[in-house]
Each structure stands twice: as structure tokens, then as C-alpha cells.
Design a protein around this motif. Sequence first.
Motif, mmCIF file in Angstrom:
data_model
loop_
_atom_site.group_PDB
_atom_site.id
_atom_site.type_symbol
_atom_site.label_atom_id
_atom_site.label_comp_id
_atom_site.label_asym_id
_atom_site.label_seq_id
_atom_site.Cartn_x
_atom_site.Cartn_y
_atom_site.Cartn_z
ATOM 1 N N UNK A 43 35.127 98.403 90.385
ATOM 2 C CA UNK A 43 34.593 96.970 90.951
ATOM 3 C C UNK A 43 35.524 96.800 93.090
ATOM 4 N N UNK A 44 35.566 96.759 93.676
ATOM 5 C CA UNK A 44 36.208 95.723 94.894
ATOM 6 C C UNK A 44 36.284 94.834 95.190
ATOM 7 N N UNK A 45 37.104 94.196 95.105
ATOM 8 C CA UNK A 45 37.401 92.042 94.994
ATOM 9 C C UNK A 45 38.415 92.373 96.479
ATOM 10 N N UNK B 75 25.199 90.520 95.079
ATOM 11 C CA UNK B 75 25.509 89.677 95.352
ATOM 12 C C UNK B 75 26.744 88.074 95.100
ATOM 13 N N UNK B 76 27.826 88.515 93.732
ATOM 14 C CA UNK B 76 28.470 87.688 93.946
ATOM 15 C C UNK B 76 29.683 87.528 94.869
ATOM 16 N N UNK B 77 29.851 88.735 96.194
ATOM 17 C CA UNK B 77 30.785 88.388 96.372
ATOM 18 C C UNK B 77 31.411 89.989 96.599
ATOM 19 N N UNK B 78 31.375 90.993 95.327
ATOM 20 C CA UNK B 78 32.160 92.183 95.286
ATOM 21 C C UNK B 78 31.410 93.460 95.407
ATOM 22 N N UNK B 79 31.958 94.246 95.175
ATOM 23 C CA UNK B 79 31.173 95.840 95.909
ATOM 24 C C UNK B 79 31.291 96.767 94.957
#
Length: 461
Positions: A415-417, A400-404
Motif C-alpha cells: 500500500x502507498x499512502x 476508493x479509500x484514498x490509498x494506492x
Amino acid sequence: MPTPSTASDDLLLPGTRRALLHRIAVAQSTARTPSLVAAVVRDGRTLWTGARSCVDGHAPDGDTQYRIGSITKTFVAVLVMRLRDAGRLGLDDAVDKHLGATAATGVTIRQLLAHTAGLASEPPGPWWERTPGGLRPDIDGLLGEHARLHPAGERHHYSNPGFALLGAVVERLHDGQPWDELLWSQVLEPLGMARTTRRPQAPHAGGWAVHPYAELMLPEAVHETGLMAPAGELWSTADDLCRWAAFLAAGDEAVLSAATLEEMRRPAAPGGDHGLGLQLTAAADGRPLVGHGGSMPGFVAGLWCDVAEQVGAVVLANSTTGAQTGVVARDLLRIVTEHEPRIPEPWRPVSDPDPELLALTGPWYWGTSPHVLRLTAGRDLELAPATPGGGRGARFRAEPDGTWTGLEGYYDGETLRVVRSADGTVTHLDVGTFVLTRTPYDPAAPVPGGVDPAGWGAHGA
């Protein structure tokens, strides 16, 4: 999730049905099992049910109850994960946070689920499967003075008392309501599993011991196991367990999300053969299988699912030893997937792609190693090396926070940003601190290492 329907002869080819029947007939005969019932489910639909019996005209069917032993643990694990998803507990909570001080103080919920808590395999005192549960009236009676055999988290060591503790946690967090009543209202009823119960209900098979050196049988006694019940008390049927196999393979939002089921199916213990309440193995071709075996006096059971093929197999028998139900269940999976592999759904394009995500797809470079980023279901991403052996890849789940979050391999849990400049332009991908750029060693992006500021060029020796 579709509810498995009654098996019909037109769902499998005659050769496949004969191969399935032959496998269980050999199993029942060579193991000298009084009766055996088996079923196969695919895409939520029961494909086939078969049975063998030593009594002519009295073979069990898909509605005959058998005791399923430690398959019970998979149900208890789902109750625990429901509490986690509801924010009522954390997997890394110490069990004493919920039960108070015990001989298991300090071990975590996660370690109990994965059998890495270092607890003894069995409770102290007389053989718990063959004696009344009243002999162990409280939690201290489940653990004894020598409950801790190994340092917590260090190794996989199967523990029945560990799941008794998890059942106690479930009850404590529901104000003392019995775990099996919670199981009915939260799991069994929503999934349509009316024939899965803590105590036997007719029609049910009787449990037997078969003499190892003579063609003789002895009836096995059935005891209620009290506080140890979450480790192996349940009775169920082939029909109901087909519903359970379909659920373990696909999830059902009414009970537990597909993402949480995927989390449970991932290795959580050294050796890689146990997830969170689920046993893990592999098919002959390497595809992962998930399920559990079970045994109680007079009964053995096996349930395995091939998640990629969305196929599950269940085998139930009423003999204390001999019937290798887990092996037979895996063989049934193999027969179906070899004879009649699953037909993939047609490829269909998405109707409303996110242009910002679409712009991220295509080539990226980890140093000089070319990778390809693809947009998959929903907002999920898949990173793969462009050439075999050219780097690391993984599937990533959108958050939900825009990361993967990485779901496998080296990037599992990482985490992918997407990193942008002040004007919003994407400069690079940050994958667990690794930098991926649109060109090899893009000088405009932060690149660790000693890259020549002059850029690429010809250099002599």
C-alpha cells in the motif's frame, strides 16, 4: 470491448498474410493433422483467419467447432471470479465452506485456480477423457482416497479434478443451476459467443487419431464427461475464441472488469507460469503472454494473448497428438507483432487533472535514491527510479479509500499512502512502511535509521 469482426484481406499486408499461412501450412503438414484452423485478433478485430485440411475443398473456417479441452478452465475461472467480485465467495475460502467435507477439505479456491492445491492431476478410476462421466457420479468419485499428493500451497501441480470442484462450487452458489447454463447467460451471450457450447453443434470437426508410423487415421469417440466437464468439455470456434482472446486481453465490464482480468493474469503459483485459471509464458522478446492450451481425444487447441500489443492468436486442430497448437499460436503472435507492430494511440492530455494529485508528482527520495512519481490514467500512480538500478519502482492502482495498491515487483500488493501533517501539508509517502521524502533524508519527516540530527555536512575520516 469491440466485437471481433470478420477478417478482411485489407487488415494485414500481403507479406504478413503469407507468413501466417505458411506457418499453419507447415504445422498441418509436418504434424499430419487432418485439419487445422487459426485466427489472429488485434484490438478486438479479427485480422486474419486461415485453415488447412487433408481433404481438398473441405477446409474448416472460423465458424467450425472444435473441442477445446482445458481452455474450458479459463471460462470456469471467470465464473469463479464473478462470484468473488459479487461478494459471494472469497479466494481464500476453503472449498469445504461451499461443498462440505471432501478429500480436498482445507484447500482454497485460490489454490484450485492456480493448481497449487496439491491434488492429483486426474480422478481415480478409468481414463476420464475416454469414459462416460456417469462412472464418477459424485464429488467423492472425482477425488478418491489418494487425492492429496502434495501439501496445499507448496508447489504447482496441475489438477483436472480441481477445476471439477470449482465447477461444483459455481453450481452450488447458484442453487444447483448447471455451470454451462450460467456460462451462457453470464459470459458467452454478453460477449456474442453463440458458437461455444458444451456439446458439439454443426458444423463441427470430427476428432481423429493419426497412426504414428503410417498414413492412416482412426476416429476418436466423444464422451460426455459429467462432473469433470469444467476441466475440458467445451467446443468452440476460431471466431468465438478471437472474442475470448480479446476479452482476456482487455476485459469487458459486462462480464468482468479489466482490473480483475489483470489480477487473473498475474503469477499465482511457484514458477510464475500460472495465474488464476490462466497459463502464463513470455514471447521471445520477454513480453508476457497469457492464455491456455487444451486437449481431448481427437483434438488439441491453443490460445495466447499479448496484452501489451492487444493481439491474440487461436489455433485449433482435430488430431489427438502431434499438432503443437500452443507453439503455433505463439508463432502467429510473433509474426504479426514483428511484421506489423501496433501503432500507439496519439498522446492526449487529460482535461480535468486533480490538483492535489498533480502536486504529488515529481521527485521523491527513498533515503538518498531519487525517484519520480507520475500521475497516469485516472488517479493511478507510477513510481520509478530516476536512474537505472537506483531503486524499486511499480505501478499503483488507486483505491476508493484514498490509498494506492502496488501492481508489480517488490511493491506488488503493498500500500502507498500519502501522509499529511495536522495542517494538511504532505510530509512524506509511506510505501509498505518505506518513507519517501521530497529531499534526501528530510529531517522534518520520520526517517528510520541513524541520521545525524545536525543534518548534512562535511565529515572527516
